[in-house]
Enzyme design. Structure first.
Site, PDB file in Angstrom:
ATOM      1  N   CYS A 234       0.796  -1.229   0.000  1.00 47.69           N
ATOM      2  CA  CYS A 234       0.000   0.000   0.000  1.00 47.69           C
ATOM      3  C   CYS A 234       0.826   1.275   0.000  1.00 47.69           C
ATOM      4  O   CYS A 234       0.776   2.034  -0.962  1.00 47.69           O
ATOM      5  CB  CYS A 234      -0.938  -0.025   1.201  1.00 47.69           C
ATOM      6  SG  CYS A 234      -1.924  -1.505   1.265  1.00 47.69           S
TER       7      CYS A 234
HETATM    8  C1  UGA Z   1      -1.376   0.513   5.486  1.00 48.74           C
HETATM    9  C2  UGA Z   1      -2.217   1.471   6.355  1.00 48.74           C
HETATM   10  O1  UGA Z   1      -1.675   1.510   7.670  1.00 48.74           O
HETATM   11  C3  UGA Z   1      -3.670   1.014   6.403  1.00 48.74           C
HETATM   12  O2  UGA Z   1      -4.442   1.955   7.146  1.00 48.74           O
HETATM   13  C4  UGA Z   1      -4.206   0.941   4.958  1.00 48.74           C
HETATM   14  O3  UGA Z   1      -5.542   0.475   4.915  1.00 48.74           O
HETATM   15  C5  UGA Z   1      -3.348  -0.029   4.155  1.00 48.74           C
HETATM   16  O4  UGA Z   1      -1.976   0.440   4.171  1.00 48.74           O
HETATM   17  C6  UGA Z   1      -3.896  -0.050   2.754  1.00 48.74           C
HETATM   18  O5  UGA Z   1      -3.825   0.977   2.067  1.00 48.74           O
HETATM   19  O6  UGA Z   1      -4.518  -1.044   2.372  1.00 48.74           O
HETATM   20  P1  UGA Z   1      -0.257  -1.897   5.849  1.00 48.74           P
HETATM   21  O7  UGA Z   1       0.309  -1.742   4.477  1.00 48.74           O
HETATM   22  O8  UGA Z   1      -0.896  -3.174   6.233  1.00 48.74           O
HETATM   23  O9  UGA Z   1      -1.380  -0.763   6.111  1.00 48.74           O
HETATM   24  O10 UGA Z   1       0.937  -1.638   6.825  1.00 48.74           O
HETATM   25  P2  UGA Z   1       1.336  -0.738   8.101  1.00 48.74           P
HETATM   26  O11 UGA Z   1       1.130  -1.487   9.350  1.00 48.74           O
HETATM   27  O12 UGA Z   1       0.723   0.610   8.033  1.00 48.74           O
HETATM   28  O13 UGA Z   1       2.926  -0.617   7.857  1.00 48.74           O
HETATM   29  C7  UGA Z   1       3.463  -0.160   6.628  1.00 48.74           C
HETATM   30  C8  UGA Z   1       4.966  -0.174   6.649  1.00 48.74           C
HETATM   31  O14 UGA Z   1       5.475   0.901   7.440  1.00 48.74           O
HETATM   32  C9  UGA Z   1       5.631  -1.435   7.214  1.00 48.74           C
HETATM   33  O15 UGA Z   1       6.669  -1.823   6.357  1.00 48.74           O
HETATM   34  C10 UGA Z   1       6.193  -1.006   8.558  1.00 48.74           C
HETATM   35  O16 UGA Z   1       7.354  -1.725   8.910  1.00 48.74           O
HETATM   36  C11 UGA Z   1       6.533   0.446   8.278  1.00 48.74           C
HETATM   37  N1  UGA Z   1       6.565   1.307   9.493  1.00 48.74           N
HETATM   38  C12 UGA Z   1       5.463   1.493  10.243  1.00 48.74           C
HETATM   39  C13 UGA Z   1       7.759   1.958   9.842  1.00 48.74           C
HETATM   40  O17 UGA Z   1       8.804   1.818   9.169  1.00 48.74           O
HETATM   41  N2  UGA Z   1       7.771   2.764  10.947  1.00 48.74           N
HETATM   42  C14 UGA Z   1       6.673   2.970  11.702  1.00 48.74           C
HETATM   43  O18 UGA Z   1       6.749   3.726  12.693  1.00 48.74           O
HETATM   44  C15 UGA Z   1       5.481   2.310  11.350  1.00 48.74           C
END
Ligand code: UGA
Length: 445
Positions: free
Chosen positions: A260
């Site tokens: 995403c």
């Molecule tokens: C993300 C959004 O959080 C959801 O709200 C949205 O619905 C979804 O995309 C989508 O568009 O379908 P997701 O891709 O499942 O969800 O993942 P996240 O938990 O948000 O994490 C995304 C990435 O950011 C991961 O690689 C995580 O490791 C990274 N991250 C997260 C960081 O590097 N630092 C942080 O502080 C938080």
């Protein structure tokens, strides 16, 4: 109420199962026969907490899966949840979406239906869908999803908000049906944002890009922290205590991956450009994220001089904890770079299916031969770290701190950890004579 859900990927499957749990009669439709037969056996094609038990509870009761669009005839609401991947230029590729819309036409009877777009689509797409269906008795509603992989069911039942975009906000029929389908959430006092199509479409991109922006901001800051003896984890902790900022998505690391954030940030950039606008802040978010794995690799190389022939344990293969999804995984990007530099990699992830996907990926995408047999995926952490020159943490698994680091210290060849997620207890490792290098934790080698 009868509901059809087109597309049984992450979004569609959670939507179908979630609505079945809320008591609706749901049919999930997909063109992928293998997926559909697995689902009919009550088995999930993807790893997601809680999904298997809900499939067992509802399949063949009030939840059915099929490859035929026939069910649309009897459905009052049809959710479109197909993928909108990135095309070569970075735009959202809408081929699957438009093909899904075309494929339902022959089953749209005279009875009124609401077509709901849950797929992430560029601004203007719902208008195009309505145009494609102008001869039918339907309304089109934009209803973006905000589920996080790994905790998608939890997010489904406890959303922060529900966004509904209509062609005309005063039109009663689609509004009534949508509020009926989501009445459970209304009772739970979840905020509803009722707006027009374009705003709903933009809300989705805005939310994902803003969160991605928080991550890139802290990652950029961590580069200065590395130089000036500051600890970025303390900086984000203190920043996050200001309620105007909030502490989530402020963890510095290897950057964001998944299906995403990377694609949506790029697609938003394209939308600006398609309107002749220059998206200055948003472009930088993407650039910083793309650079982050190389920034980290540079640290590793600085420590060893050369990494050719060095063996590394890479912990974390999926793009984040508790998922099997390897798409845009920073760990995989790092592994690819390590292999290209002649290093030997032993990869591990706590999720078995993520390990399986990695095995598949390295056999199918690159072929073992391509990298000269330099990668192995192993089934447990302790064999992964055995005899390695360095441990690299690529995914933010908190439970890594509960592992027996005393034992790990006896297994490795060299006691050095590169923590690409700043997740480990640095002091504990130092007491075990490990050299510890995080990101922005005053530890530039
Ligand atoms: C993300 C959004 O959080 C959801 O709200 C949205 O619905 C979804 O995309 C989508 O568009 O379908 P997701 O891709 O499942 O969800 O993942 P996240 O938990 O948000 O994490 C995304 C990435 O950011 C991961 O690689 C995580 O490791 C990274 N991250 C997260 C960081 O590097 N630092 C942080 O502080 C938080």
């Amino acid at each position: 109420m009868k509901i059809s859900v087109i597309g049984t990927g992450y979004v569609g499957l959670i939507q179908a199962v979630g609505l079945a749990e809320l008591g609706f009669d749901v049919v999930g439709i997909d063109i992928d026969e293998t997926k559909i037969s697995l689902l009919n056996e009550k088995r999930s094609p993807l790893y997601e907490k809680g999904l298997d038990s809900l499939l067992k509870k509802h399949v063949n009761k009030n939840l059915f899966f099929t490859t035929s669009n026939e069910a649309i005839k009897d459905s009052e609401i049809i959710f479109i949840c197909v993928g909108t991947p990135q095309d070569k230029e970075g735009n959202a590729d809408l081929r699957f979406l438009f093909s899904a819309v075309n494929s339902i036409k022959e089953f749209l009877t005279d009875s009124y239906k609401v077509i709901v777009t849950k797929s992430t689509v560029p601004v203007g797409t719902n208008r195009k869908i309505k145009d494609m269906l102008r001869d039918y008795n339907v309304d089109v509603v934009s209803n973006p999803e905000f589920l996080r992989e790994g905790i998608a069911l939890e997010d489904f039942f406890n959303p922060c908000r529900i966004v509904l975009g209509f062609e005309n906000e005063t039109k009663k029929k689609p509004r009534k049906l949508m509020l009926e389908v989501y009445s459970y959430f209304k009772k739970k006092e979840v905020p509803f944002i009722l707006t027009n199509w374009e705003s709903a479409e933009l809300i989705k991109y805005a939310a994902n890009t803003f969160l991605a922006g928080k991550i890139s901001f802290i990652n950029e800051l961590s580069r200065l922290a590395d130089k000036v003896n500051a600890d970025i984890t303390k900086v984000s902790e203190a920043m996050g205590l200001d309620p105007r900022i909030g502490n989530l998505y402020l963890n510095a690391g290897l950057g964001y991956g998944g299906s995403c954030f990377p694609k949506d940030v790029k697609a938003l950039i394209k939308q600006f450009e398609n309107y002749g606008l220059e998206p200055r802040m948003i472009k930088i978010i993407d650039e910083i994220n793309e650079e982050q794995p190389s920034y980290f690799l540079k640290k590793i190389k600085n420590y060893y001089g050369s990494i050719e022939g060095k063996t590394f344990a890479v912990i974390g293969l999926a793009f984040k904890p508790d998922t099997d999804d390897l798409r845009e995984s920073r760990g995989i990007k790092l592994i690819d770079m390590l292999l290209r530099e002649g290093a030997i990699v032993k990869g591990f992830d706590y999720v078995e299916k993520a390990r399986k996907n990695a095995i598949l990926k390295y056999r199918l995408d690159h072929g073992k031969k391509h990298y000269g047999y330099n990668i192995r995926i192993v089934d447990d952490l302790y064999s992964c770290v055995k005899d390695v020159d360095g441990i690299i943490i690529a995914v933010e698994y908190q439970k890594l701190n509960d592992e027996d680091w005393g034992k790990i210290s006896t297994l490795v060849k060299e006691k050095v950890v590169f923590d690409g997620r700043n997740i480990l207890d640095k002091e504990k490792l130092k007491n075990l004579n490990f050299k510890y290098f995080g990101i922005g934790r005053n530890s530039f080698p």
